[in-house]
Design a protein around this motif. Structure first.
Motif, PDB file in Angstrom:
ATOM      1  N   ASN A  73       0.849  -1.188   0.000  1.00 25.20           N
ATOM      2  CA  ASN A  73       0.000   0.000   0.000  1.00 25.20           C
ATOM      3  C   ASN A  73       0.887   1.241   0.000  1.00 25.20           C
ATOM      4  O   ASN A  73       1.167   1.822   1.051  1.00 25.20           O
ATOM      5  N   LEU A  74       1.307   1.638  -1.189  1.00 28.04           N
ATOM      6  CA  LEU A  74       2.271   2.717  -1.330  1.00 28.04           C
ATOM      7  C   LEU A  74       1.754   4.028  -0.758  1.00 28.04           C
ATOM      8  O   LEU A  74       2.490   4.741  -0.068  1.00 28.04           O
ATOM      9  N   ALA A  75       0.512   4.378  -1.026  1.00 24.58           N
ATOM     10  CA  ALA A  75      -0.014   5.670  -0.566  1.00 24.58           C
ATOM     11  C   ALA A  75       0.068   5.783   0.954  1.00 24.58           C
ATOM     12  O   ALA A  75       0.479   6.814   1.491  1.00 24.58           O
ATOM     13  N   VAL A  76      -0.298   4.726   1.665  1.00 21.38           N
ATOM     14  CA  VAL A  76      -0.243   4.745   3.136  1.00 21.38           C
ATOM     15  C   VAL A  76       1.205   4.796   3.608  1.00 21.38           C
ATOM     16  O   VAL A  76       1.572   5.594   4.467  1.00 21.38           O
ATOM     17  N   PHE A  77       2.046   3.934   3.032  1.00 26.05           N
ATOM     18  CA  PHE A  77       3.454   3.885   3.439  1.00 26.05           C
ATOM     19  C   PHE A  77       4.139   5.234   3.197  1.00 26.05           C
ATOM     20  O   PHE A  77       4.801   5.779   4.074  1.00 26.05           O
ATOM     21  N   ALA A  78       3.973   5.770   1.986  1.00 16.96           N
ATOM     22  CA  ALA A  78       4.610   7.050   1.654  1.00 16.96           C
ATOM     23  C   ALA A  78       4.022   8.186   2.493  1.00 16.96           C
ATOM     24  O   ALA A  78       4.743   9.117   2.859  1.00 16.96           O
ATOM     25  N   GLY A  79       2.729   8.103   2.809  1.00 16.12           N
ATOM     26  CA  GLY A  79       2.111   9.124   3.653  1.00 16.12           C
ATOM     27  C   GLY A  79       2.733   9.190   5.033  1.00 16.12           C
ATOM     28  O   GLY A  79       2.832  10.264   5.633  1.00 16.12           O
ATOM     29  N   LYS A  80       3.183   8.056   5.529  1.00 19.52           N
ATOM     30  CA  LYS A  80       3.815   8.000   6.853  1.00 19.52           C
ATOM     31  C   LYS A  80       5.304   8.305   6.804  1.00 19.52           C
ATOM     32  O   LYS A  80       5.859   8.854   7.751  1.00 19.52           O
ATOM     33  N   THR A  81       5.970   7.925   5.716  1.00 18.43           N
ATOM     34  CA  THR A  81       7.439   7.977   5.679  1.00 18.43           C
ATOM     35  C   THR A  81       8.028   8.942   4.655  1.00 18.43           C
ATOM     36  O   THR A  81       9.221   9.246   4.735  1.00 18.43           O
ATOM     37  N   ARG A  82       7.240   9.355   3.661  1.00 16.72           N
ATOM     38  CA  ARG A  82       7.702  10.151   2.515  1.00 16.72           C
ATOM     39  C   ARG A  82       8.720   9.373   1.670  1.00 16.72           C
ATOM     40  O   ARG A  82       9.538   9.957   0.962  1.00 16.72           O
ATOM     41  N   VAL A  83       8.696   8.038   1.753  1.00 12.74           N
ATOM     42  CA  VAL A  83       9.638   7.185   1.029  1.00 12.74           C
ATOM     43  C   VAL A  83       8.880   6.256   0.084  1.00 12.74           C
ATOM     44  O   VAL A  83       7.853   5.690   0.452  1.00 12.74           O
ATOM     45  N   ILE A  84       9.422   6.106  -1.125  1.00 15.82           N
ATOM     46  CA  ILE A  84       8.932   5.104  -2.073  1.00 15.82           C
ATOM     47  C   ILE A  84      10.005   4.028  -2.143  1.00 15.82           C
ATOM     48  O   ILE A  84      11.079   4.241  -2.721  1.00 15.82           O
ATOM     49  N   PRO A  85       9.766   2.847  -1.538  1.00 19.22           N
ATOM     50  CA  PRO A  85      10.751   1.762  -1.615  1.00 19.22           C
ATOM     51  C   PRO A  85      10.607   1.009  -2.938  1.00 19.22           C
ATOM     52  O   PRO A  85       9.536   0.489  -3.249  1.00 19.22           O
ATOM     53  N   LEU A  86      11.678   0.982  -3.701  1.00 18.86           N
ATOM     54  CA  LEU A  86      11.667   0.404  -5.043  1.00 18.86           C
ATOM     55  C   LEU A  86      12.751  -0.646  -5.191  1.00 18.86           C
ATOM     56  O   LEU A  86      13.694  -0.702  -4.410  1.00 18.86           O
ATOM     57  N   LEU A  99      10.639  11.601  -0.933  1.00 19.03           N
ATOM     58  CA  LEU A  99       9.975  12.765  -1.515  1.00 19.03           C
ATOM     59  C   LEU A  99      10.402  13.995  -0.717  1.00 19.03           C
ATOM     60  O   LEU A  99      10.194  14.061   0.495  1.00 19.03           O
ATOM     61  N   ALA A 100      11.024  14.938  -1.408  1.00 23.36           N
ATOM     62  CA  ALA A 100      11.595  16.118  -0.746  1.00 23.36           C
ATOM     63  C   ALA A 100      10.514  16.925  -0.043  1.00 23.36           C
ATOM     64  O   ALA A 100       9.418  17.117  -0.571  1.00 23.36           O
ATOM     65  N   GLY A 101      10.857  17.392   1.142  1.00 20.81           N
ATOM     66  CA  GLY A 101       9.992  18.311   1.867  1.00 20.81           C
ATOM     67  C   GLY A 101      10.459  19.731   1.627  1.00 20.81           C
ATOM     68  O   GLY A 101      11.509  19.978   1.021  1.00 20.81           O
ATOM     69  N   ALA A 102       9.690  20.683   2.106  1.00 19.23           N
ATOM     70  CA  ALA A 102      10.057  22.093   1.972  1.00 19.23           C
ATOM     71  C   ALA A 102      11.248  22.389   2.882  1.00 19.23           C
ATOM     72  O   ALA A 102      11.441  21.757   3.911  1.00 19.23           O
ATOM     73  N   GLY A 103      12.046  23.344   2.464  1.00 20.85           N
ATOM     74  CA  GLY A 103      13.149  23.793   3.306  1.00 20.85           C
ATOM     75  C   GLY A 103      14.469  23.172   2.941  1.00 20.85           C
ATOM     76  O   GLY A 103      14.994  23.361   1.849  1.00 20.85           O
ATOM     77  N   LEU A 104      15.013  22.399   3.867  1.00 23.00           N
ATOM     78  CA  LEU A 104      16.376  21.889   3.745  1.00 23.00           C
ATOM     79  C   LEU A 104      16.575  21.025   2.502  1.00 23.00           C
ATOM     80  O   LEU A 104      17.566  21.188   1.778  1.00 23.00           O
ATOM     81  N   GLU A 105      15.651  20.119   2.232  1.00 21.54           N
ATOM     82  CA  GLU A 105      15.817  19.250   1.062  1.00 21.54           C
ATOM     83  C   GLU A 105      15.734  20.049  -0.236  1.00 21.54           C
ATOM     84  O   GLU A 105      16.425  19.743  -1.203  1.00 21.54           O
TER      85      GLU A 105
END
Length: 195
Positions: A73-86, A99-105
């Motif tokens: 369940n990518l949407a749930v996993f990425a929603g919690k971690t901001r990571v797409i494991p491939l 997935l980059a967040g605002a600011g530092l990344e």
């Protein structure tokens, strides 16, 4: 894992993301290797500038480039971690795409350097920024990488910027150990004559 397999996975990632006009950079152990740190690692860590709410679209784009998602369940996993494991199918190399967040990344994206890996050029996190991420991670192997980057990149590093970023992170995360950890590593690199 052979360097050729890592290069193959990075070529696939670069092609898929660049074709879609997505800014990204390589970080983690593979970036440390490119900055001269001998390190055995079998995975790739990268950050991409892409909206979290469109994560399924990004996964579909990467599937076209030979990548499969490693969670159900990518949407749930990425929603919690901001990571797409491939996993890159052809090489079998695991890739964690943050997935980059605002600011530092976003700042790191703007400072990334193009470096050659095999037959492809990829954006790589700047060595100063790599040190910041490694000090923040704080695991023993990350701190070894900090020492290695200090030894290999020493005089080229912006120590004031590193301390400023780590100080901001200390404050934002209610910590007080990041600048001190960096200063200890710097003293160790200088004392060993690697500086």
């Amino acid at each position: 894992m052979p360097a050729s397999m890592i290069a193959d996975a990075l070529a696939g990632l670069a092609e898929a993301l660049q074709k879609a006009g997505i800014r990204w950079y390589l970080f983690g152990a593979q970036a440390a290797v490119l900055y001269g740190i001998p390190r055995l690692t079998a995975d790739v860590d990268a950050t991409a500038e892409f909206p979290l709410e469109r994560v399924e679209e990004l996964a579909a784009l990467l599937a076209g480039g030979g990548f499969v998602v490693r969670v159900s369940n990518l949407a749930v996993f990425a929603g919690k971690t901001r990571v797409i494991p491939l996993t890159h199918e052809r090489s079998g190399v695991p890739v964690d795409l943050v997935l980059a967040g605002a600011g530092l990344e976003e700042e790191f994206l703007g400072r990334a350097r193009m470096m050659r890996v095999g037959n492809v050029s990829v954006p790589v996190i700047a060595p100063d920024d790599l040190i910041v991420t490694k000090v923040l991670a704080g695991r023993p192997k990350d701190l070894e990488d900090v020492l290695g980057v200090l030894a290999e990149q020493g005089p080229c590093l912006d120590l004031t910027r590193i301390r400023r970023l780590l100080g901001s992170l200390d404050e934002a995360l209610s910590r007080n150990d990041l600048v001190a950890t960096f200063d200890t590593a710097l003293q160790g690199a200088q004392a060993s004559g690697d500086w």
